[in-house]
Every structure is written in C-alpha cells, then in structure tokens.
Design an enzyme around this catalytic site. Structure first.
Site, short mmCIF file in Angstrom:
data_model
loop_
_atom_site.label_atom_id
_atom_site.label_comp_id
_atom_site.label_asym_id
_atom_site.label_seq_id
_atom_site.Cartn_x
_atom_site.Cartn_y
_atom_site.Cartn_z
N GLY A 46 16.35 -17.55 -70.35
CA GLY A 46 16.62 -17.63 -71.91
C GLY A 46 16.73 -18.96 -72.53
N GLN A 51 18.10 -26.00 -77.98
CA GLN A 51 17.57 -26.67 -76.89
C GLN A 51 16.13 -27.25 -76.88
OE1 GLN A 51 18.42 -23.10 -74.11
NE2 GLN A 51 18.74 -24.85 -72.71
N CYS A 94 20.81 -23.88 -66.62
CA CYS A 94 20.39 -23.96 -67.83
C CYS A 94 19.40 -24.96 -67.82
CB CYS A 94 21.59 -24.47 -68.66
SG CYS A 94 21.27 -25.12 -70.32
N LEU A 95 18.18 -24.53 -68.42
CA LEU A 95 17.10 -25.59 -68.59
C LEU A 95 17.55 -27.03 -69.24
CD1 LEU A 95 14.31 -23.06 -69.90
CD2 LEU A 95 14.87 -23.75 -67.75
N HIS A 136 25.88 -17.12 -72.77
CA HIS A 136 25.41 -18.53 -72.45
C HIS A 136 24.66 -18.95 -73.47
CE1 HIS A 136 23.59 -21.50 -69.44
NE2 HIS A 136 23.10 -21.51 -70.65
N GLU A 137 23.83 -18.23 -73.88
CA GLU A 137 22.90 -18.67 -75.09
C GLU A 137 23.72 -18.86 -76.45
OE1 GLU A 137 20.42 -19.81 -74.33
OE2 GLU A 137 20.24 -19.00 -72.18
N HIS A 140 25.37 -22.14 -76.65
CA HIS A 140 24.36 -23.01 -77.26
C HIS A 140 24.54 -23.52 -78.76
CE1 HIS A 140 22.25 -24.67 -73.69
NE2 HIS A 140 21.88 -23.38 -73.26
ZN ZN Z 1 21.46 -23.01 -71.34
#
Ligand code: ZN
Length: 169
Positions: A46, A51, A94-95, A136-137, A140
C-alpha cells in the site's frame, strides 16, 4: 510511468493533511500509475500519495500474494462510513518507516466509500488485511503514521533507527 522517491521519517511532508481530489483525470491516473510502480518496486502492499510528496487523498494498494496475479486497487477521497467496535491487532510496517514493525490495534471491519480509477463512486466492506491496510493508508492522509499509534518511546526509537539506516546508506 516513473518511479517516485518514497519519503521516510522524519520528513515533515509526511505530517501533512492531504487535500481532497477535485477531479479524477488523466493527470491523476498518471500519478496513480507512478505510485503503483513505486509501490511494487519497493516492494510494498500500500502507498499513499503523500509518501511520494503529493498531499492528495489518493491511495494505491495490491494485496495479492506473490504467486497470484497482480490486483491493483485505487482509492481516491476514501471515507470510512462505519467501523466495527471489535478490534484486532496486526503487526504493521510502512515504506516510510523502513525495517520497523510493530503491533497496532484497529477496528477489524470497516465500510468504505471512495472513487475508483475511473472516478466512479464505490462502497465496499473491508476485513482482515484489507481493513488493516486501508486504515493504515487513510491515516497517512491525516498525517498519521503507524508509529504514532505506539508509545512515545517506541516511536522515538523507530525514528532514530530509520535515521541511522539513512546515514549508513
Ligand atoms: Zn505507511
């Protein structure tokens, strides 16, 4: 399509509240295509636009297992219409917080409304990994990272660790 740079903590843009998308057009689809390519390359399941430094309410996701065909999903201006009282823990990563994993407790089921790749409004129920990932997304989009759900000590340790990795790279 092009790969975009993924911002990592403590980059201040990750704290931005993303703005709603006014129109689902070819420019937005080009952004989503880039995001998808960037997410696959990372690899991740995701990615929110913020991001890659674009503070718009856009998310890409693919929850297919490695042996399954790719199944890209796109969420524009997503809203949670309902969330279950029941919660479940899941070890998240998380990236934007590379190499850090920790358990976060979230509602185990949610009902969503969003615009898809074509700009059509969709309502969908989510549970399991899908429910975890979309929540989660969507965090963001509010400038919230999964480490913000952890204790202050754990959060500070995570950021410190990521900073160290960045220096070593
Ligand atoms: Zn994330």
């Amino acid at each position: 399509m092009a790969l975009r740079e993924i911002l990592v903590v403590p980059h201040p843009v990750l704290k931005t509240i993303s703005a709603p998308v006014a129109a689902v057009d070819d420019d937005l689809r080009a952004l989503m295509d880039d995001m998808l390519e960037t997410m696959y390359a990372a690899p991740g399941i995701g990615l929110a636009a913020v991001q890659v430094g674009v503070a718009k309410r856009v998310i890409v996701m693919d929850l297919a297992r490695p042996e399954e065909p790719k199944a890209p999903r796109f969420y524009i201006n997503p809203e949670i219409l309902w969330a279950s009282d029941e919660t479940a823990p899941y070890e998240e990563g998380c990236l934007s917080v590379p190499e850090i994993y920790d358990e976060v407790e979230r509602p185990s089921r949610v009902k969503l409304r969003y615009l898809n790749y074509q700009g059509e409004q969709v309502e969908e129920d989510a549970e399991g990994l899908f429910a975890v990932c979309i929540q989660h997304e969507m965090d963001h989009l509010e400038g919230v990272l999964f480490i913000d759900h952890l204790s202050r000590l754990k959060r500070e340790q995570a950021v410190k660790k990521v900073r160290k990795q960045a220096k070593a790279a």
